[in-house]
Enzyme design. Structure first.
Site, short mmCIF file in Angstrom:
data_model
loop_
_atom_site.label_atom_id
_atom_site.label_comp_id
_atom_site.label_asym_id
_atom_site.label_seq_id
_atom_site.Cartn_x
_atom_site.Cartn_y
_atom_site.Cartn_z
N ASP A 7 33.64 -2.97 8.52
CA ASP A 7 34.30 -1.60 8.61
C ASP A 7 35.41 -1.97 9.65
O ASP A 7 35.37 -2.95 10.49
CB ASP A 7 33.34 -0.68 9.30
CG ASP A 7 33.97 0.62 9.39
OD1 ASP A 7 34.87 1.05 8.57
OD2 ASP A 7 33.68 1.19 10.49
N CYS A 26 34.72 9.34 5.30
CA CYS A 26 35.02 8.39 6.09
C CYS A 26 33.93 7.74 6.82
O CYS A 26 32.73 8.69 7.28
CB CYS A 26 36.08 8.65 7.21
SG CYS A 26 36.29 7.66 8.64
N CYS A 53 34.04 0.97 4.72
CA CYS A 53 34.98 1.70 5.07
C CYS A 53 35.89 2.17 3.82
O CYS A 53 36.07 1.41 2.93
CB CYS A 53 35.74 0.72 5.85
SG CYS A 53 37.40 1.40 6.51
N HIS A 85 32.77 6.74 9.51
CA HIS A 85 32.67 7.19 10.99
C HIS A 85 32.27 8.64 10.93
O HIS A 85 31.40 9.25 11.78
CB HIS A 85 34.10 7.29 11.69
CG HIS A 85 34.41 5.78 12.33
ND1 HIS A 85 34.97 4.81 11.45
CD2 HIS A 85 34.57 5.34 13.42
CE1 HIS A 85 35.38 3.68 12.07
NE2 HIS A 85 34.91 4.02 13.26
N THR A 90 38.57 3.84 3.85
CA THR A 90 40.11 3.24 4.04
C THR A 90 40.36 1.93 3.55
O THR A 90 41.38 1.68 2.83
CB THR A 90 40.53 3.40 5.48
OG1 THR A 90 40.16 4.71 5.88
CG2 THR A 90 42.12 3.04 5.59
N1 DGL Z 1 35.37 3.95 8.79
C1 DGL Z 1 36.75 3.90 7.98
C2 DGL Z 1 36.58 4.88 6.79
O1 DGL Z 1 35.53 4.80 6.32
C3 DGL Z 1 37.92 4.31 8.73
C4 DGL Z 1 38.34 4.58 10.07
C5 DGL Z 1 39.72 4.09 10.67
O2 DGL Z 1 39.74 3.01 10.98
O3 DGL Z 1 40.74 4.83 10.52
O4 DGL Z 1 37.73 5.46 6.39
#
Ligand code: DGL
Length: 266
Positions: free
Chosen positions: A11, A185, A74, A187, A76
């Site tokens: 991630d 996301c 992740c 996070h 992204t």
């Molecule tokens: N944790 C990441 C996601 O699932 C991205 C967070 C980031 O670095 O902007 O998209």
């Protein structure tokens, strides 16, 4: 034959620990090697070429350490890099993260689904394709979780500022009638309790991808014959280029989640 090598998780930072928890809870014989690129987080506003390069570097490190399967934990990084990774390492099974639009669109009763993710994910081809596939089932409203990643990276989930940030993004979705809110996301599950508070008594479901990911990991372990031996004692390691203090915070946040969960189950 059993394979006791670790499963790798990558991630941009700490978000992927929400996926780590799901795997740690269910795959109790599997070692997990987590890499959080905390020094270069967030990825969400970076140009695709850069996200691709960072993701390849991270995955390479995990493969050097002998990971038998890689979870790109992740959304992204998945949006930008998953096709490239599969072509570049054809022998490695990859699991990517995608906003869970399908279950949300198929179950909504109001016909409105809110999807929270980073800008890079929402603009990615993968998301555009998936959301257009379900466009006749639901109106899909996209929203960038402005500030969410930074709040989670700095362990500020339980502050008034976190609540304000969540309200700013989630209230407009509720006002539009969304009854499904997709956490697109990794996070964002760390802010789930704040989102629940903002949702209050409304009949709204929060949808995240970690269970689906866990199931997909199991399928791939089986189809590739990669399961660890039942008696394997798993190792949990946390890698980062962001320094020892950050590595320690990764460890703490991972285990904090596990403690929290077992408290809730009691
Ligand atoms: N944790 C990441 C996601 O699932 C991205 C967070 C980031 O670095 O902007 O998209």
């Amino acid at each position: 034959m059993a394979n006791n090598n670790p499963i790798g998780l990558f991630d941009s930072g700490m978000g992927g620990l929400s996926v780590w928890r799901a795997l740690q809870q269910t795959l109790t014989s599997e070692s997990l090697l987590f890499l959080g690129d905390g020094a270069r987080c967030p990825y969400g506003e970076r140009p695709p070429q850069q996200v691709l390069q960072f993701t390849v570097e991270g995955v390479e490190r995990l493969l050097e350490r002998g990971c038998k399967l890689i979870v790109v934990a992740c959304n992204t990084a998945t949006a930008v890099a998953i096709n490239h990774l599969r072509e570049r390492y054809p022998d490695v099974p990859f699991v990517g993260l995608e906003p869970a639009v399908k279950p949300a669109a198929l179950s909504t009763r109001t016909g409105v689904v809110g999807v929270l993710a980073t800008r890079r994910s929402l603009e990615g081809e993968l998301f555009v394709r998936t959301s257009s596939r379900y466009a006749d089932r639901a109106r899909i409203i996209k929203a960038v979780g402005e500030g969410f990643v930074e709040i989670v990276e700095q362990n500020r989930e339980n502050t008034p500022e976190a609540e304000q940030a969540v309200r700013r993004v989630v209230e407009p979705l509720l006002a539009e009638g969304a009854d499904r809110i997709v956490l697109g996301c990794t996070h964002y599950p760390f802010l789930r309790h704040v989102i629940e508070r903002v949702v209050g008594e409304r009949d709204v479901q929060i949808v995240d991808s970690s269970e689906a990911v866990e199931r997909r990991v199991e399928e791939l372990l089986d189809s590739h014959g990669l399961r660890a031996a039942a008696e394997n004692v798993p190792r949990y390691e946390f890698l980062t280029e962001a320094g020892e203090a950050y590595a320690e915070r990764l460890r703490e946040k991972a285990w904090e989640g596990v403690r929290q969960q077992s408290k809730e189950e009691k």
